[in-house]
Design an enzyme around this catalytic site. Structure first.
Site, PDB file in Angstrom:
ATOM      1  N   ILE A 155       0.839  -1.216   0.000  1.00  0.00           N
ATOM      2  CA  ILE A 155       0.000   0.000   0.000  1.00  0.00           C
ATOM      3  C   ILE A 155       0.871   1.262   0.000  1.00  0.00           C
ATOM      4  CG2 ILE A 155      -1.757   1.292   1.300  1.00  0.00           C
ATOM      5  CD1 ILE A 155      -2.846  -1.466   2.234  1.00  0.00           C
ATOM      6  N   ASP A 174      10.888   2.539   7.100  1.00  0.00           N
ATOM      7  CA  ASP A 174      10.504   1.126   7.055  1.00  0.00           C
ATOM      8  C   ASP A 174      11.756   0.342   7.452  1.00  0.00           C
ATOM      9  OD1 ASP A 174       9.957  -1.595   6.089  1.00  0.00           O
ATOM     10  OD2 ASP A 174       8.301  -0.720   4.968  1.00  0.00           O
ATOM     11  N   CYS A 205       1.957   0.914   7.753  1.00  0.00           N
ATOM     12  CA  CYS A 205       2.606  -0.272   8.313  1.00  0.00           C
ATOM     13  C   CYS A 205       1.568  -1.109   9.068  1.00  0.00           C
ATOM     14  CB  CYS A 205       3.763   0.138   9.223  1.00  0.00           C
ATOM     15  SG  CYS A 205       3.260   1.200  10.568  1.00  0.00           S
ATOM     16  N   PRO A 206       1.858  -2.377   9.315  1.00  0.00           N
ATOM     17  CA  PRO A 206       0.883  -3.204  10.046  1.00  0.00           C
ATOM     18  C   PRO A 206       0.906  -2.915  11.541  1.00  0.00           C
ATOM     19  CG  PRO A 206       2.819  -4.498   9.467  1.00  0.00           C
ATOM     20  CD  PRO A 206       3.058  -3.123   8.926  1.00  0.00           C
ATOM     21  N   THR A 232      -4.683   5.099   7.495  1.00  0.00           N
ATOM     22  CA  THR A 232      -5.613   4.145   6.850  1.00  0.00           C
ATOM     23  C   THR A 232      -5.192   2.718   7.200  1.00  0.00           C
ATOM     24  OG1 THR A 232      -4.261   4.185   4.847  1.00  0.00           O
ATOM     25  CG2 THR A 232      -6.202   5.620   4.856  1.00  0.00           C
ATOM     26  N   SER A 233      -4.299   2.568   8.205  1.00  0.00           N
ATOM     27  CA  SER A 233      -3.781   1.221   8.484  1.00  0.00           C
ATOM     28  C   SER A 233      -4.523   0.529   9.623  1.00  0.00           C
ATOM     29  CB  SER A 233      -2.292   1.274   8.771  1.00  0.00           C
ATOM     30  OG  SER A 233      -1.598   1.182   7.555  1.00  0.00           O
ATOM     31  N   ARG A 234      -4.213   0.877  10.838  1.00  0.00           N
ATOM     32  CA  ARG A 234      -4.909   0.316  12.001  1.00  0.00           C
ATOM     33  C   ARG A 234      -4.965   1.385  13.085  1.00  0.00           C
ATOM     34  NH1 ARG A 234      -6.690  -2.776   9.012  1.00  0.00           N
ATOM     35  NH2 ARG A 234      -6.595  -5.060   8.998  1.00  0.00           N
ATOM     36  N   ASP A 258      -9.162   6.470   8.680  1.00  0.00           N
ATOM     37  CA  ASP A 258     -10.128   5.473   8.198  1.00  0.00           C
ATOM     38  C   ASP A 258     -10.240   4.345   9.213  1.00  0.00           C
ATOM     39  OD1 ASP A 258     -11.856   4.387   6.093  1.00  0.00           O
ATOM     40  OD2 ASP A 258     -10.313   2.840   5.864  1.00  0.00           O
ATOM     41  N   GLU A 263     -12.619   0.857  17.144  1.00  0.00           N
ATOM     42  CA  GLU A 263     -13.634   0.828  16.084  1.00  0.00           C
ATOM     43  C   GLU A 263     -14.584  -0.365  16.143  1.00  0.00           C
ATOM     44  OE1 GLU A 263     -10.878   0.820  12.651  1.00  0.00           O
ATOM     45  OE2 GLU A 263     -11.696  -1.138  12.131  1.00  0.00           O
ATOM     46  N   HIS A 295     -13.495   2.766   8.057  1.00  0.00           N
ATOM     47  CA  HIS A 295     -12.787   1.596   7.513  1.00  0.00           C
ATOM     48  C   HIS A 295     -13.322   1.211   6.128  1.00  0.00           C
ATOM     49  CE1 HIS A 295     -10.005  -1.718   9.159  1.00  0.00           C
ATOM     50  NE2 HIS A 295      -9.972  -1.751   7.835  1.00  0.00           N
TER      51      HIS A 295
HETATM   52  P1  NAI Z   1       2.638  -5.012   3.551  1.00  0.00           P
HETATM   53  O1  NAI Z   1       2.920  -6.178   4.432  1.00  0.00           O
HETATM   54  O2  NAI Z   1       2.765  -5.145   2.072  1.00  0.00           O
HETATM   55  O3  NAI Z   1       3.564  -3.778   3.995  1.00  0.00           O
HETATM   56  C1  NAI Z   1       3.770  -3.390   5.312  1.00  0.00           C
HETATM   57  C2  NAI Z   1       5.105  -2.651   5.377  1.00  0.00           C
HETATM   58  O4  NAI Z   1       5.250  -2.134   6.696  1.00  0.00           O
HETATM   59  C3  NAI Z   1       6.323  -3.556   5.094  1.00  0.00           C
HETATM   60  O5  NAI Z   1       7.165  -2.969   4.135  1.00  0.00           O
HETATM   61  C4  NAI Z   1       6.999  -3.649   6.453  1.00  0.00           C
HETATM   62  O6  NAI Z   1       8.420  -3.787   6.364  1.00  0.00           O
HETATM   63  C5  NAI Z   1       6.600  -2.313   7.062  1.00  0.00           C
HETATM   64  N1  NAI Z   1       6.785  -2.256   8.501  1.00  0.00           N
HETATM   65  C6  NAI Z   1       6.758  -3.287   9.399  1.00  0.00           C
HETATM   66  N2  NAI Z   1       7.043  -2.819  10.630  1.00  0.00           N
HETATM   67  C7  NAI Z   1       7.265  -1.495  10.505  1.00  0.00           C
HETATM   68  C8  NAI Z   1       7.609  -0.472  11.414  1.00  0.00           C
HETATM   69  N3  NAI Z   1       7.846  -0.731  12.706  1.00  0.00           N
HETATM   70  N4  NAI Z   1       7.740   0.784  10.941  1.00  0.00           N
HETATM   71  C9  NAI Z   1       7.556   1.077   9.632  1.00  0.00           C
HETATM   72  N5  NAI Z   1       7.233   0.135   8.712  1.00  0.00           N
HETATM   73  C10 NAI Z   1       7.082  -1.126   9.148  1.00  0.00           C
HETATM   74  O7  NAI Z   1       1.176  -4.528   3.959  1.00  0.00           O
HETATM   75  P2  NAI Z   1       0.163  -3.624   3.109  1.00  0.00           P
HETATM   76  O8  NAI Z   1      -0.639  -4.478   2.207  1.00  0.00           O
HETATM   77  O9  NAI Z   1       0.901  -2.482   2.535  1.00  0.00           O
HETATM   78  O10 NAI Z   1      -0.840  -3.134   4.264  1.00  0.00           O
HETATM   79  C11 NAI Z   1      -0.416  -2.287   5.306  1.00  0.00           C
HETATM   80  C12 NAI Z   1      -1.524  -2.222   6.347  1.00  0.00           C
HETATM   81  O11 NAI Z   1      -2.652  -1.541   5.810  1.00  0.00           O
HETATM   82  C13 NAI Z   1      -2.096  -3.597   6.766  1.00  0.00           C
HETATM   83  O12 NAI Z   1      -1.294  -4.196   7.772  1.00  0.00           O
HETATM   84  C14 NAI Z   1      -3.436  -3.214   7.306  1.00  0.00           C
HETATM   85  O13 NAI Z   1      -3.327  -2.947   8.682  1.00  0.00           O
HETATM   86  C15 NAI Z   1      -3.794  -1.911   6.570  1.00  0.00           C
HETATM   87  N6  NAI Z   1      -4.949  -2.068   5.661  1.00  0.00           N
HETATM   88  C16 NAI Z   1      -6.025  -1.222   5.822  1.00  0.00           C
HETATM   89  C17 NAI Z   1      -7.126  -1.346   5.003  1.00  0.00           C
HETATM   90  C18 NAI Z   1      -8.316  -0.425   5.120  1.00  0.00           C
HETATM   91  O14 NAI Z   1      -9.359  -0.704   4.520  1.00  0.00           O
HETATM   92  N7  NAI Z   1      -8.226   0.668   5.837  1.00  0.00           N
HETATM   93  C19 NAI Z   1      -7.191  -2.386   3.976  1.00  0.00           C
HETATM   94  C20 NAI Z   1      -5.982  -3.178   3.848  1.00  0.00           C
HETATM   95  C21 NAI Z   1      -4.917  -3.030   4.683  1.00  0.00           C
END
Ligand code: NAI
Length: 335
Positions: A155, A174, A205-206, A232-234, A258, A263, A295
């Protein structure tokens, strides 16, 4: 397989039933959230499909195991709501949809930025009421600004691609920098430098024990005066009370979210006729420089199709003993 869906909405039923025609599983949709009380509904099912706010803790997993459920398939990317140790203990396989449409979330993050900045949500309401004044609608040019991207996974990368058209400077944080992004001019810096230098900070980030409340009273001290924060993450990536203080003190200029730490009690429900029993969100809603969506960043047609397709593939693969390891999550993913 006979699969029980929890926290299901009309759009889940529509997209899953449509795509399931070629998979032929037996799907039953429950609107209720999965938790240790509702787990009894899973009797006589083979698998369970859960979403972001289902409470798949140790108690729920014990209940699933008691009913002989061997597969928990998540129709989302995040898995922070699942006790992975308990899942392993009970021999329950956990599968997810790691990347369905990163663009959907990235585009929503951009929508929050542009709406908050140019105040189109306020202008829309004004004009509908015959108020054509421009007072207090002044925004800033995104072009030329520094954007801080925390997390450059699927993302974060999609978000950076969208920003290219704006000619911004991008700073990223990251623990696993992306070499391609570096070649494209993205500068990886420490979290502190990112917070200090960025006009807009976007979290991608997750949620892990390490990132829990990474935006807190201490880290907010580094933020540039008047910066915009987008999440928009958590929800639990930020300490909401500390963010409200920073908004009140005008340290943060605006906030677009978001996701919200609490929530589960609110989002995905129509509570318009109820008294909202959450003072923190009520205070956030009352602030003029805060924009909240519930969300919905994932909610595009393309994402719903991809989520249904991958989830049903996950179920079929499991049934045939061919688990897609890339979509499997276990304790090794706990960071
Ligand atoms: P991804 O796994 O492709 O990327 C996550 C990135 O965060 C990785 O590059 C990882 O190295 C990095 N990361 C891990 N720990 C970190 C830290 N301490 N500091 C900085 N970066 C760190 O995941 P993706 O697909 O990009 O999704 C990210 C998050 O978005 C998901 O975990 C989820 O919580 C959220 N999400 C929200 C949605 C929504 O509808 N609002 C929908 C889908 C995902």
């Amino acid at each position: 397989m006979k699969v029980a869906f929890f926290s299901s909405k009309s759009y889940d039923e529509e997209y899953f039933n449509q795509i399931n025609k070629k998979y032929g599983h037996e799907l039953q949709f429950f609107e209720t959230r999965l938790d240790s009380h509702t787990v009894k509904l899973t009797k006589e099912f083979d698998a369970v499909c859960a979403f972001v706010n289902d409470k798949v803790d140790a108690k729920t997993l014990k209940g699933l195991s008691k009913r002989n459920i061997k597969l928990l398939t998540l129709r989302c990317a995040g898995f922070n709501n699942v006790d992975l140790e308990a899942a392993e203990k009970h021999g329950i396989t956990v599968l997810r949809v790691p990347a369905y449409s990163p663009e959907a979330v990235a585009e929503h993050a951009l929508a929050l930025i542009l709406t908050l900045n140019r105040k189109t949500h306020k202008a829309y309401n004004r004009v509908r009421e015959g108020n054509f004044s421009l007072e207090r609608l002044t925004g800033f040019n995104v072009s030329g600004k520094t954007i801080g991207v925390i997390g450059t996974g699927a993302i974060g990368r999609a978000f950076i691609q969208l920003l290219k058209g704006f000619k911004t400077k991008i700073k990223a944080y990251d623990p696993y920098p992306n070499e391609q992004l570096k070649k494209e001019g993205v500068e990886y810096v420490s979290l502190e430098e990112l917070l200090t230098e960025s006009d807009i900070i976007s979290l991608h980030c997750p949620l892990t024990p390490e990132t829990h409340r990474m935006i807190n009273g201490q880290t907010l001290k580094h933020v540039k005066q008047g910066a915009m924060l987008i999440n928009t993450s958590r929800g639990k990536l930020i300490d909401t009370e500390a963010v409200i203080d920073a908004l009140r003190e005008k340290k943060l200029g605006s906030l677009g979210i978001d996701v919200y730490a609490e929530e589960e009690k609110l989002f995905f429900k129509d509570l318009s006729e109820m008294i909202i029993d959450d003072d923190t969100i009520s205070r956030l809603i009352a602030l003029p420089n805060v924009l909240i969506t519930a969300h919905q960043a994932f909610l595009t047609r393309e994402a719903l199709e991809q989520i249904a397709e991958t989830t049903l593939q996950n179920i079929s693969g499991f049934e045939k003993g061919q688990i897609n390891k890339q979509n499997q999550v276990g304790t090794e993913n706990l960071g």
